[in-house]
Design a protein around this motif. Structure first.
Motif, PDB file in Angstrom:
ATOM      1  N   PRO B  34       0.839  -1.205   0.000  1.00  0.00           N
ATOM      2  CA  PRO B  34       0.000   0.000   0.000  1.00  0.00           C
ATOM      3  C   PRO B  34       0.873   1.254   0.000  1.00  0.00           C
ATOM      4  O   PRO B  34       1.974   1.262   0.522  1.00  0.00           O
ATOM      5  N   SER B  36       0.063   4.502   1.239  1.00  0.00           N
ATOM      6  CA  SER B  36       0.035   5.390   2.408  1.00  0.00           C
ATOM      7  C   SER B  36       0.402   4.618   3.665  1.00  0.00           C
ATOM      8  O   SER B  36      -0.019   3.480   3.846  1.00  0.00           O
ATOM      9  N   PRO B  37       1.191   5.233   4.590  1.00  0.00           N
ATOM     10  CA  PRO B  37       1.511   4.553   5.848  1.00  0.00           C
ATOM     11  C   PRO B  37       0.305   4.370   6.769  1.00  0.00           C
ATOM     12  O   PRO B  37       0.364   3.570   7.700  1.00  0.00           O
ATOM     13  N   SER B  38      -0.769   5.111   6.512  1.00  0.00           N
ATOM     14  CA  SER B  38      -1.964   4.946   7.338  1.00  0.00           C
ATOM     15  C   SER B  38      -3.035   4.156   6.595  1.00  0.00           C
ATOM     16  O   SER B  38      -4.224   4.336   6.824  1.00  0.00           O
ATOM     17  N   PHE B  39      -2.591   3.263   5.700  1.00  0.00           N
ATOM     18  CA  PHE B  39      -3.525   2.478   4.893  1.00  0.00           C
ATOM     19  C   PHE B  39      -4.455   1.657   5.768  1.00  0.00           C
ATOM     20  O   PHE B  39      -5.646   1.510   5.467  1.00  0.00           O
ATOM     21  N   PHE B  40      -3.934   1.102   6.864  1.00  0.00           N
ATOM     22  CA  PHE B  40      -4.719   0.173   7.677  1.00  0.00           C
ATOM     23  C   PHE B  40      -5.706   0.887   8.600  1.00  0.00           C
ATOM     24  O   PHE B  40      -6.387   0.240   9.383  1.00  0.00           O
ATOM     25  N   THR B  41      -5.779   2.221   8.539  1.00  0.00           N
ATOM     26  CA  THR B  41      -6.872   2.915   9.225  1.00  0.00           C
ATOM     27  C   THR B  41      -8.137   2.868   8.387  1.00  0.00           C
ATOM     28  O   THR B  41      -9.208   3.203   8.872  1.00  0.00           O
ATOM     29  N   ALA B  42      -8.004   2.482   7.120  1.00  0.00           N
ATOM     30  CA  ALA B  42      -9.091   2.468   6.133  1.00  0.00           C
ATOM     31  C   ALA B  42      -9.631   3.868   5.855  1.00  0.00           C
ATOM     32  O   ALA B  42     -10.637   4.014   5.177  1.00  0.00           O
ATOM     33  N   GLN B  43      -8.956   4.901   6.395  1.00  0.00           N
ATOM     34  CA  GLN B  43      -9.327   6.289   6.098  1.00  0.00           C
ATOM     35  C   GLN B  43      -8.039   7.065   5.868  1.00  0.00           C
ATOM     36  O   GLN B  43      -7.781   8.084   6.508  1.00  0.00           O
ATOM     37  N   TYR B  47      -6.512  10.762   7.479  1.00  0.00           N
ATOM     38  CA  TYR B  47      -5.464  10.749   8.502  1.00  0.00           C
ATOM     39  C   TYR B  47      -4.162  11.333   7.985  1.00  0.00           C
ATOM     40  O   TYR B  47      -3.458  12.039   8.707  1.00  0.00           O
TER      41      TYR B  47
END
Lengths: 309, 309
Positions: B34, B36-43, B47
């Protein structure tokens, strides 16, 4: 910055301050323009002068006196911005971070008993002689996974842990991810619904390692990791069963400084693993290049022989 | 019928059904990581934007602190508050810009950080850091409405005095609306000079509502007091006359509407009275309206008698 021989500046409260010395800085900054009454402008100018004077004093006197200065002492932001690698970590660093403080005696989980050194003032004291090897083992796992180009997800769902997990993910570049908000149920077991059809088919939606800084608030997430066969590392406290994760690190989960120390060490190990990966890749590329060149030479020689024949 | 392996020439594998031309299962395809490093926030979009803005804010604060412009007292911060209203994109537009459906709480978080950066911009401008202010503008302009200039130019039409010194304002309360003209009375000395006997005539506020005097239109003394309150509060009884055309609603609503219309006109005639009128809430259109009746209830709030069985 040239220092001149000047009389030592005497500090006064800013309301009665009159400058006794010429400023040591080389250039004069522009005076700000305050859109207010002359009284407030004068007061603001006084405040600015006072603040500049304080800074000059500090820079003047820092050269004198003790060899222990601000630059070479530990400051609170170092736990986040200057973490130590797992090889450099010591027991005293762990104790200073408060990693040995567990929870109340009555809330001790029996599977955690092997990691407890004893009880004092009604709380469990975690045996740091076991914490350090567990932390190094977890660091080795992170390093190996990163060397194999695996992705690591750092999970710290409270607001205080947010900066630590974000920095850790940053350290690991493309392979690092963070989760500083709620774990969405189904992230690993139902990615089709969480991310959508296209993303779940075209992107790698499953991390290769997940590090939890507060496992007690993320038990559902740990369950999903077990279902999805994702290895996990977590900071387990005395009120947590350490068997819920693959590589537990027995330490204080309520201390932000401890969490920053641990996640910093793991992310540095991950970064080292990525360096190993890059070195391997470049070595592989070199070998491939040499093999290619060797093959080309062979082909040329064979053709030469054929022509000769 | 089971094959007897002792007598046959088959290997164990062949006996179990594995044939030599069966292909080995292919390893799963290596999907890209993925972005973005904040991919696993699903938002991730939200973020990433929020963390980006917060780090920008931190950088700006650092620069301003180095220039001694921060910390700043509340009084001076109030002086440096931006004069124009902030014109941020509404929720749906910002969701389009970020390509992610924003929740109200998330939208408010973003707007909060943007407003703080906007305050820093005005501090930078006051400190004559023009390049920094320009850079802040480039960041903020991504989140501002495209029609910002047009909307800022549309200021509310101010109530003006006509050539005879009269003001016209509209007041509303409940279902009533009143069109109110506030006209200054003539100086009593002028009036007296015109008469035969130069006696002092005290000035009187005459109020005409739908062509009837106040005392005849409103029977209830409370309604009459409500109409006269703006003059009493500002101490201008006798200085102005009132002509009002009021429609809709009942006595209380009409009295409130007239009072609001008078206050709006009075603040133009007598600007010093504006804070006095605001203290008594006379410049505020009372938003209370009749609450609707709900199903299952006798009236808006009245419940039917509770029956045990």
């Amino acid at each position: 910055m040239g220092y001149r021989a000047l009389p030592i500046p005497i500090a006064r409260p800013f309301s009665t301050y009159r400058p006794l010395l010429v400023r040591i800085r080389p250039a004069e900054p522009v005076e700000p323009e305050w859109p207010a009454s002359p009284g407030i402008e004068k007061k603001q100018r006084e405040i600015l002068e006072y603040r500049r004077h304080q800074r000059d004093l500090i820079s003047f006197f820092s050269r004198l006196g003790s060899t222990q200065t601000r630059e070479n002492s530990w400051r609170p932001h170092h736990s986040l911005h200057r973490p130590r690698s797992p090889k450099e970590l010591t027991l005293s660093a762990l104790i200073a971070a408060g990693a040995h403080m567990g929870h109340a005696r009555s809330s001790t989980r029996p599977p955690f008993l092997p990691y407890i050194y004893g009880y004092r003032s009604g709380i469990a004291i975690i045996d740091l002689d076991q914490t350090l090897p567990h932390l190094r083992r977890a660091a080795n796992v992170t390093r190996a996974i990163a060397a194999a180009d695996g992705t690591v997800l750092f999970v710290g769902t409270t607001e205080a842990l947010g900066p630590a997990v974000r920095k850790a993910a940053e350290r690991m570049g493309e392979n690092g991810f963070h989760l500083d908000s709620r774990w969405i149920p189904g992230l690993l077991t139902n990615p089709f619904e969480v991310f959508g059809e296209e993303t779940s088919r075209t992107t790698n939606v499953k991390p290769d390692l997940i590090v939890f800084l507060n496992p007690l608030q993320n038990l559902k997430a740990l369950r999903e990791c077990a279902i999805a066969r994702v290895p996990t590392i977590a900071i387990t406290d005395s009120n947590t069963d350490p068997r819920i994760v693959l590589y537990p690190i027995p330490a204080n989960d309520e201390s932000v400084r401890t969490a920053e120390l641990i996640v910093g060490a793991l992310s540095i190990a991950g970064r080292e693993g990525l360096q190993v990966r890059d070195e391997r890749r470049s070595a592989q590329a070199k070998m491939n290049q040499q093999a290619e060149q060797g093959r080309e030479q062979e082909m040329a020689e064979r053709e030469g022989q054929n022509i000769g024949q | 019928m089971p094959i007897s392996l002792a007598s046959s020439s088959l290997t164990l594998r062949e006996g179990l059904g594995f044939t030599s031309n069966m292909a080995a299962p292919r390893p799963p395809p290596i999907l890209p990581k993925p972005e973005s490093p904040s991919f696993f926030t699903a938002q991730a979009n939200f973020y990433d934007t929020l963390t980006g803005l917060e780090s920008t804010k931190r950088q700006i604060r650092q620069i301003l602190t180095r220039q001694y412009l921060l910390p700043i007292s509340t009084k001076r911060r109030a002086i440096l508050k931006p004069k124009d209203r902030a014109m941020w994109q509404p929720v749906d537009q910002l969701s389009g810009t970020l390509n992610h459906t924003l929740r109200t709480s998330h939208y408010r978080q973003l707007i909060g950080v943007l407003n703080e950066i906007r305050v820093f911009r005005s501090i930078a401008m006051a400190g004559r850091l023009e390049t920094l202010a320009e850079e802040i503008d480039t960041v903020l302009s991504q989140f501002e409405r495209p029609d910002k200039e047009r909307l800022l130019a549309n200021k509310a039409k101010a109530i003006q005095m006509d050539e005879y010194g009269r003001t016209y304002a509209v007041g509303r309360r409940k279902e009533s609306h009143a069109r109110v003209w506030v006209i200054p009375t003539k100086m009593p000395q002028e009036e007296a000079r015109k008469r035969a006997f130069p006696t002092f005539i005290p000035p009187v506020t005459e109020v005409l509502i739908n062509n009837t005097p106040l005392s005849r239109y409103f029977d209830n003394p409370a309604d009459r007091e409500k109409v006269m309150l703006p003059f009493k509060v500002t101490g201008t009884v006798g200085k102005y006359n009132v002509f009002a055309i009021v429609r809709g609603g009942g006595t209380t609503g009409q009295a409130g509407a007239i009072a609001l219309g008078i206050s709006k006109g009075l603040k133009v005639h007598f600007p010093n009275g504006k804070p006095l009128l605001r203290q008594v809430d006379l410049l505020r259109r009372d938003p209370r309206m009749v609450e609707r009746k709900k199903t299952g209830l006798a009236k808006a709030r009245k419940r039917y008698t509770w029956v045990k069985r």
